[in-house]
Design a protein around this motif. Structure first.
Motif, PDB file in Angstrom:
ATOM      1  N   GLU A  50      38.803  40.173  51.808  1.00 53.73           N
ATOM      2  CA  GLU A  50      39.571  39.894  50.594  1.00 53.73           C
ATOM      3  C   GLU A  50      38.827  40.373  49.352  1.00 53.73           C
ATOM      4  N   GLU A 107      39.443  43.833  48.328  1.00 53.32           N
ATOM      5  CA  GLU A 107      40.718  44.066  47.654  1.00 53.32           C
ATOM      6  C   GLU A 107      40.657  43.727  46.164  1.00 53.32           C
ATOM      7  N   HIS A 108      40.041  42.576  45.820  1.00 56.57           N
ATOM      8  CA  HIS A 108      40.044  42.158  44.407  1.00 56.57           C
ATOM      9  C   HIS A 108      38.744  42.488  43.681  1.00 56.57           C
TER      10      HIS A 108
END
Length: 438
Positions: free
Chosen positions: A146, A149-150
């Motif tokens: 995750e 992604e950010h």
């Protein structure tokens, strides 16, 4: 022997002797006692009969009178003094004897009636169980994926503080680096930033050293999935030392003590990068710049270099690998545009055939989408008039190139038909004097 009648007659005549008078009084007393006994027995019989009759009339077990009779703790035999048992200090729900004073007792946490909220100076703490080796990888992998992604390191720091990694804390760094080795260059750049931001907050230099030491030992297994793992791990070590996440003495601890060739290659790579001058090599860009963060001019230059190397070598796999490393799928229309323009400016049919082959390979692998392909060709169509100033035969070459692409299913029929054409000049009949008409 005198009878009662004789005694009464003598009493009336007043002729009793003292002996007769004493006997008469004794008989009277005995007679009075017998009468008293008979009257008492009659009264007790009457009470027992009345009780039995009343019992027969009230046979309902749910009546309050029957309950009182059953639960009555007084003696039914008529014995005892009617006092409570143990002087009122025993029995269910009894606090003890009257006047009894209890000492102050410390609250027992194991007592079923123990109430935390009623205690003074109570400290509340959330106890998080320590993660074992099996749960560690299942928990860390989603966090790292995750993060790719950010890219927010503070969110990762917050999530790690909520976990109880215990003595497995160092394994977070090794897992993050292992995942980035299988990913893109941008993932490795994000991982280096993450290790730098977590250093001194969640992870210590000792944790970092243990993590990279573990990865150096696991290099033979990492090479099976990532052949370039030694060079990449060396770049990770150099970047971590430059970011002060690893101590400067990390490389010195391995001098002359490494037997594995792969580990030695990783350490040599790190040593070479650290020994280079700042002007020649900046370690903060050791992984390059992420695709979307690169300047447009830089991306155009990289794509031109890619196409020129392909025309020289003819290796499709290398060209595909270089295009994927750029990580700009939204900018692939620029590659199509540069490929078509380069084919128009080239001499001979070889360049045309190679460019058609390249675009066909990218189209079949899905690296270049239909939208990007159409946008690239449309940009050439719009600028074909300007290109023809430098390349006089641009229109005819473009028609040939478009037909070849359509035959290999690189472009659609609609895109082929939209290719601009210029009416060619022709000579009219000799009666016109050989004048040229447009």
């Amino acid at each position: 022997v005198f009878y009662d009648d004789d005694l009464n007659e003598l009493e009336v005549n007043g002729n009793w002797t003292p002996q007769e008078k004493a006997l008469h009084e004794a008989r009277l007393k005995a007679k009075a006692k017998r009468r008293l006994r008979k009257s008492s027995s009659r009264d007790s019989n009457r009470e027992s009969i009345s009780d039995s009759v009343s019992g027969e009339l009230s046979t309902d077990p749910h009546s309050p009178k029957s309950k009182n009779a059953v639960n009555d703790r007084k003696s039914r035999t008529g014995k005892g003094r009617g006092l409570p048992k143990k002087g009122g200090a025993g029995g269910k729900g009894v606090w003890g004897a009257a006047g009894m004073v209890y000492e102050v007792e410390e609250p027992d946490a194991k007592d079923p009636n123990y109430d935390e909220s009623s205690q003074v100076n109570t400290i509340y703490a959330t106890v998080v169980p320590e993660l074992d080796e099996r749960e560690l990888e299942k928990t860390i992998n989603p966090i790292v994926q995750e993060y790719f992604e950010h890219g927010d390191t503070k969110e990762v720091e917050m999530l790690l503080r909520e976990l109880n990694l215990g003595h497995h804390k160092y394994e977070f760094s090794s897992l993050a680096v292992s995942l980035s080795l299988e990913g893109k260059a941008s993932h490795r750049e994000l991982t280096s930033r993450l290790l730098s931001d977590l250093s001194g907050k969640v992870l210590s230099e000792k944790d970092m050293s243990r993590a990279f030491d573990k990865m150096l030992k696991e290099l033979p297994d990492l090479i099976l999935d990532t052949p370039e793992a030694p060079q990449m791990l060396g770049q990770f070590i150099a970047r971590a030392i430059a970011d002060h996440a690893l101590p400067m003495s990390f490389l010195d601890c391995y001098k002359g003590k490494v037997d594995c060739d792969h580990a030695r290659a990783a350490l040599d790579r790190a040593s070479v990068l650290l020994s280079m001058k700042t002007k020649i090599m900046r370690l903060d860009n050791v992984w390059g710049v992420g695709g979307g963060q690169r300047p447009v001019k830089h991306l155009i230059k990289e794509m031109n270099l890619l196409l020129k190397e392909y025309l020289v070598s003819g290796e499709l796999s290398e060209a595909e690998h270089c295009l994927r490393d750029l990580e700009v799928p939204h900018f692939h229309h620029e590659l199509v545009y540069e490929a078509v323009v380069m084919a128009l400016e080239s001499t001979g049919d070889t360049a045309l055939q190679m460019m058609v082959k390249l675009l066909k390979a990218f189209w079949q692998t899905g690296l270049i989408t239909l939208d990007q392909m159409n946008r690239g060709f449309q940009r050439v169509y719009d600028e074909l008039a300007e290109i023809s100033l430098d390349v006089p035969h641009a229109h005819s070459i473009m028609e040939t190139f478009v037909d070849l692409c359509y035959q290999d299913s690189v472009i659609t029929k609609q895109l082929r038909d939209s290719c601009p054409t210029r009416g060619r000049k022709r000579f009219v009949s000799e009666g016109d004097g050989g004048l040229v008409k447009s």
